[in-house]
Motif scaffolding. Structure first.
Motif, PDB file in Angstrom:
ATOM      1  N   GLY A   4     -14.210  10.849  -6.826  1.00 15.36           N
ATOM      2  CA  GLY A   4     -13.380  12.053  -6.802  1.00 15.36           C
ATOM      3  C   GLY A   4     -12.214  11.990  -5.848  1.00 15.36           C
ATOM      4  O   GLY A   4     -11.328  12.841  -5.885  1.00 15.36           O
ATOM      5  N   LYS A   5     -12.190  10.974  -4.967  1.00 13.98           N
ATOM      6  CA  LYS A   5     -11.014  10.789  -4.116  1.00 13.98           C
ATOM      7  C   LYS A   5      -9.889  10.185  -4.944  1.00 13.98           C
ATOM      8  O   LYS A   5     -10.109   9.667  -6.049  1.00 13.98           O
ATOM      9  CB  LYS A   5     -11.355   9.917  -2.910  1.00 13.98           C
ATOM     10  CG  LYS A   5     -12.310  10.589  -1.920  1.00 13.98           C
ATOM     11  CD  LYS A   5     -12.427   9.808  -0.640  1.00 13.98           C
ATOM     12  CE  LYS A   5     -13.420  10.440   0.337  1.00 13.98           C
ATOM     13  NZ  LYS A   5     -13.015  11.804   0.759  1.00 13.98           N
ATOM     14  N   THR A   6      -8.690  10.223  -4.411  1.00 16.65           N
ATOM     15  CA  THR A   6      -7.523   9.724  -5.139  1.00 16.65           C
ATOM     16  C   THR A   6      -6.909   8.544  -4.397  1.00 16.65           C
ATOM     17  O   THR A   6      -6.655   8.626  -3.197  1.00 16.65           O
ATOM     18  CB  THR A   6      -6.468  10.823  -5.312  1.00 16.65           C
ATOM     19  OG1 THR A   6      -7.005  11.856  -6.143  1.00 16.65           O
ATOM     20  CG2 THR A   6      -5.196  10.277  -5.950  1.00 16.65           C
ATOM     21  N   ALA A   7      -6.657   7.471  -5.156  1.00 20.20           N
ATOM     22  CA  ALA A   7      -5.995   6.288  -4.600  1.00 20.20           C
ATOM     23  C   ALA A   7      -4.636   6.113  -5.265  1.00 20.20           C
ATOM     24  O   ALA A   7      -4.515   6.206  -6.489  1.00 20.20           O
ATOM     25  CB  ALA A   7      -6.840   5.044  -4.834  1.00 20.20           C
ATOM     26  N   LEU A   8      -3.634   5.864  -4.458  1.00 19.79           N
ATOM     27  CA  LEU A   8      -2.311   5.492  -4.949  1.00 19.79           C
ATOM     28  C   LEU A   8      -2.093   4.024  -4.630  1.00 19.79           C
ATOM     29  O   LEU A   8      -2.211   3.616  -3.473  1.00 19.79           O
ATOM     30  CB  LEU A   8      -1.224   6.357  -4.313  1.00 19.79           C
ATOM     31  CG  LEU A   8       0.215   6.172  -4.811  1.00 19.79           C
ATOM     32  CD1 LEU A   8       1.021   7.464  -4.626  1.00 19.79           C
ATOM     33  CD2 LEU A   8       0.937   5.011  -4.130  1.00 19.79           C
ATOM     34  N   ILE A   9      -1.800   3.235  -5.669  1.00 19.72           N
ATOM     35  CA  ILE A   9      -1.615   1.789  -5.508  1.00 19.72           C
ATOM     36  C   ILE A   9      -0.239   1.425  -6.032  1.00 19.72           C
ATOM     37  O   ILE A   9       0.027   1.561  -7.230  1.00 19.72           O
ATOM     38  CB  ILE A   9      -2.685   0.990  -6.276  1.00 19.72           C
ATOM     39  CG1 ILE A   9      -4.103   1.479  -5.961  1.00 19.72           C
ATOM     40  CG2 ILE A   9      -2.552  -0.498  -5.975  1.00 19.72           C
ATOM     41  CD1 ILE A   9      -5.184   0.869  -6.846  1.00 19.72           C
ATOM     42  N   THR A  10       0.639   0.964  -5.156  1.00 16.25           N
ATOM     43  CA  THR A  10       1.940   0.513  -5.634  1.00 16.25           C
ATOM     44  C   THR A  10       1.794  -0.883  -6.246  1.00 16.25           C
ATOM     45  O   THR A  10       0.944  -1.669  -5.850  1.00 16.25           O
ATOM     46  CB  THR A  10       2.988   0.473  -4.505  1.00 16.25           C
ATOM     47  OG1 THR A  10       2.604  -0.492  -3.517  1.00 16.25           O
ATOM     48  CG2 THR A  10       3.144   1.844  -3.864  1.00 16.25           C
ATOM     49  N   GLY A  11       2.614  -1.140  -7.263  1.00 18.61           N
ATOM     50  CA  GLY A  11       2.524  -2.428  -7.941  1.00 18.61           C
ATOM     51  C   GLY A  11       1.187  -2.643  -8.605  1.00 18.61           C
ATOM     52  O   GLY A  11       0.586  -3.714  -8.493  1.00 18.61           O
ATOM     53  N   SER A  12       0.706  -1.625  -9.344  1.00 19.07           N
ATOM     54  CA  SER A  12      -0.657  -1.691  -9.882  1.00 19.07           C
ATOM     55  C   SER A  12      -0.710  -1.861 -11.396  1.00 19.07           C
ATOM     56  O   SER A  12      -1.720  -1.552 -12.022  1.00 19.07           O
ATOM     57  CB  SER A  12      -1.433  -0.425  -9.481  1.00 19.07           C
ATOM     58  OG  SER A  12      -0.696   0.742  -9.725  1.00 19.07           O
ATOM     59  N   THR A  13       0.353  -2.391 -11.992  1.00 18.12           N
ATOM     60  CA  THR A  13       0.329  -2.655 -13.433  1.00 18.12           C
ATOM     61  C   THR A  13       0.055  -4.122 -13.737  1.00 18.12           C
ATOM     62  O   THR A  13       0.001  -4.515 -14.903  1.00 18.12           O
ATOM     63  CB  THR A  13       1.659  -2.224 -14.084  1.00 18.12           C
ATOM     64  OG1 THR A  13       2.746  -2.904 -13.439  1.00 18.12           O
ATOM     65  CG2 THR A  13       1.852  -0.716 -13.957  1.00 18.12           C
ATOM     66  N   SER A  14      -0.128  -4.935 -12.707  1.00 19.51           N
ATOM     67  CA  SER A  14      -0.440  -6.345 -12.904  1.00 19.51           C
ATOM     68  C   SER A  14      -1.025  -6.922 -11.618  1.00 19.51           C
ATOM     69  O   SER A  14      -1.008  -6.279 -10.566  1.00 19.51           O
ATOM     70  CB  SER A  14       0.826  -7.134 -13.289  1.00 19.51           C
ATOM     71  OG  SER A  14       1.768  -7.111 -12.229  1.00 19.51           O
ATOM     72  N   GLY A  15      -1.548  -8.130 -11.701  1.00 21.79           N
ATOM     73  CA  GLY A  15      -1.977  -8.885 -10.534  1.00 21.79           C
ATOM     74  C   GLY A  15      -2.993  -8.196  -9.644  1.00 21.79           C
ATOM     75  O   GLY A  15      -3.947  -7.563 -10.111  1.00 21.79           O
ATOM     76  N   ILE A  16      -2.780  -8.320  -8.344  1.00 23.91           N
ATOM     77  CA  ILE A  16      -3.704  -7.770  -7.348  1.00 23.91           C
ATOM     78  C   ILE A  16      -3.850  -6.265  -7.510  1.00 23.91           C
ATOM     79  O   ILE A  16      -4.959  -5.723  -7.462  1.00 23.91           O
ATOM     80  CB  ILE A  16      -3.210  -8.107  -5.930  1.00 23.91           C
ATOM     81  CG1 ILE A  16      -3.282  -9.614  -5.673  1.00 23.91           C
ATOM     82  CG2 ILE A  16      -4.030  -7.351  -4.875  1.00 23.91           C
ATOM     83  CD1 ILE A  16      -2.583 -10.057  -4.387  1.00 23.91           C
ATOM     84  N   LEU A  31      -6.726   7.736  -9.877  1.00 30.32           N
ATOM     85  CA  LEU A  31      -5.699   6.724  -9.639  1.00 30.32           C
ATOM     86  C   LEU A  31      -4.286   7.236  -9.879  1.00 30.32           C
ATOM     87  O   LEU A  31      -4.018   7.889 -10.891  1.00 30.32           O
ATOM     88  CB  LEU A  31      -5.908   5.518 -10.559  1.00 30.32           C
ATOM     89  CG  LEU A  31      -7.139   4.651 -10.334  1.00 30.32           C
ATOM     90  CD1 LEU A  31      -7.206   3.584 -11.420  1.00 30.32           C
ATOM     91  CD2 LEU A  31      -7.101   3.997  -8.957  1.00 30.32           C
ATOM     92  N   VAL A  32      -3.401   6.889  -8.952  1.00 29.87           N
ATOM     93  CA  VAL A  32      -1.963   6.972  -9.192  1.00 29.87           C
ATOM     94  C   VAL A  32      -1.485   5.539  -9.351  1.00 29.87           C
ATOM     95  O   VAL A  32      -1.507   4.759  -8.402  1.00 29.87           O
ATOM     96  CB  VAL A  32      -1.220   7.659  -8.032  1.00 29.87           C
ATOM     97  CG1 VAL A  32       0.284   7.700  -8.328  1.00 29.87           C
ATOM     98  CG2 VAL A  32      -1.759   9.068  -7.816  1.00 29.87           C
ATOM     99  N   LEU A  33      -1.081   5.196 -10.580  1.00 30.56           N
ATOM    100  CA  LEU A  33      -0.622   3.857 -10.897  1.00 30.56           C
ATOM    101  C   LEU A  33       0.893   3.785 -10.785  1.00 30.56           C
ATOM    102  O   LEU A  33       1.594   4.759 -11.052  1.00 30.56           O
ATOM    103  CB  LEU A  33      -1.057   3.470 -12.309  1.00 30.56           C
ATOM    104  CG  LEU A  33      -2.567   3.476 -12.574  1.00 30.56           C
ATOM    105  CD1 LEU A  33      -2.838   3.308 -14.062  1.00 30.56           C
ATOM    106  CD2 LEU A  33      -3.261   2.379 -11.784  1.00 30.56           C
ATOM    107  N   HIS A  34       1.377   2.624 -10.429  1.00 29.96           N
ATOM    108  CA  HIS A  34       2.821   2.445 -10.251  1.00 29.96           C
ATOM    109  C   HIS A  34       3.185   1.006 -10.598  1.00 29.96           C
ATOM    110  O   HIS A  34       2.427   0.079 -10.297  1.00 29.96           O
ATOM    111  CB  HIS A  34       3.222   2.731  -8.799  1.00 29.96           C
ATOM    112  CG  HIS A  34       4.577   2.179  -8.459  1.00 29.96           C
ATOM    113  ND1 HIS A  34       4.743   0.892  -7.973  1.00 29.96           N
ATOM    114  CD2 HIS A  34       5.811   2.711  -8.578  1.00 29.96           C
ATOM    115  CE1 HIS A  34       6.023   0.669  -7.787  1.00 29.96           C
ATOM    116  NE2 HIS A  34       6.690   1.747  -8.141  1.00 29.96           N
ATOM    117  N   GLY A  35       4.338   0.825 -11.226  1.00 23.68           N
ATOM    118  CA  GLY A  35       4.768  -0.547 -11.488  1.00 23.68           C
ATOM    119  C   GLY A  35       5.959  -0.641 -12.402  1.00 23.68           C
ATOM    120  O   GLY A  35       6.556   0.372 -12.799  1.00 23.68           O
TER     121      GLY A  35
END
Length: 260
Positions: A4-16, A31-35
């Motif tokens: 239920g917590k929220t994670a924001l990950i930059t550059g999260s459409t590929s790789g690491i 999840l907050v996805l970015h890429g």
């Protein structure tokens, strides 16, 4: 604890970043996805995560070179998701060239995306974390945040900067239940490295696997690249209660590269 917590990950459409997104989603973390995807493809990826893992998701393709774009991105993420509990600064770019001919625009872009963007995302996330009395900030640095290599002046400068930023923010946030750490990977097995391996294979007239071994073993005693998911699992550990006393650290995952 983390569901239920929220994670924001930059550059999260590929790789690491994408590997980390899967690891966190499996734990029920929103999840907050970015890429670098167009909005349609990004939304499709976010919808895929939401459906598969029954979590809340958001996608944004903000240009991390622009402070105003990051500000809009972070405001939108916080408005939609409530707060950012886990921030993973993962986005990064690379250019290799001797310092005497290194293009100024490449220097500016690498510093902006690999270092300055993390300052902006951290600054925008802290108010909510302090209010909640809990937060995890994890910066994906590099072995090059600890040591240097030839022809990587901008990347090394940015990654050393990330390690320093990590330490400073950890000191400021320690009493608020917020931990701040940087992970320093060595060789990671992503598609981005394949061109470099293919070049070595052609130059030395060897197989792809032989070239891959030669590339890794030139720097790293452990003669294998790391699976990106291993970094995702380490991120998950740093979010756990077991890691609550780990903060301000630059944590190598480098196959003994920096032990030499």
């Amino acid at each position: 604890m983390l569901k239920g917590k929220t994670a924001l990950i930059t550059g999260s459409t590929s790789g690491i970043g994408l590997a980390a997104a899967y690891v966190l989603a499996e734990q029920g973390i929103n999840l907050v996805l970015h890429g670098l995807m167009d909005d349609e493809a990004g939304q499709a990826l976010a919808d895929e995560f939401a459906t598969k893992y029954n979590i809340k998701t958001l996608f944004d393709g903000a240009n991390l070179m622009l402070a105003e774009d990051i500000s809009v991105f972070m405001a939108k993420a916080i408005e939609v998701m409530g707060s950012i509990d886990i921030l993973v600064n993962n986005a990064g770019i690379q250019h290799t060239e001797s310092i005497d001919t290194f293009p100024e625009n490449k220097w500016d872009a690498i510093i902006a995306i690999n270092l300055t963007a993390a300052f902006h995302t951290i600054q925008k996330s802290l108010a909510g974390m302090k209010t909640n009395g809990w937060g995890r900030i994890i910066n994906i640095a590099s072995v090059h945040g600890l040591v240097a290599s030839l022809n990587k002046s901008a990347y090394v400068a940015a990654k050393h900067g990330i390690v320093g930023l990590t330490k400073a923010v950890a000191l400021e946030c320690a009493e608020h239940g917020i931990t701040v750490n940087s992970i320093c990977p060595g060789w990671v097995d992503t598609s981005l490295i394949n061109n470099q391996i293919n070049d070595i294979a052609q130059q030395k007239s060897v197989s792809f696997e032989q070239a891959k071994y030669a590339l890794v073993n030139a720097k790293q005693p452990l003669p294998e690249m790391m699976d990106p998911r291993q970094i995702g699992e380490f991120i998950l550990f740093l979010c756990s209660n077991s890691a609550r006393s780990i903060t301000g650290s630059a944590l190598p995952m480098d196959g003994a590269w920096t032990a030499q």
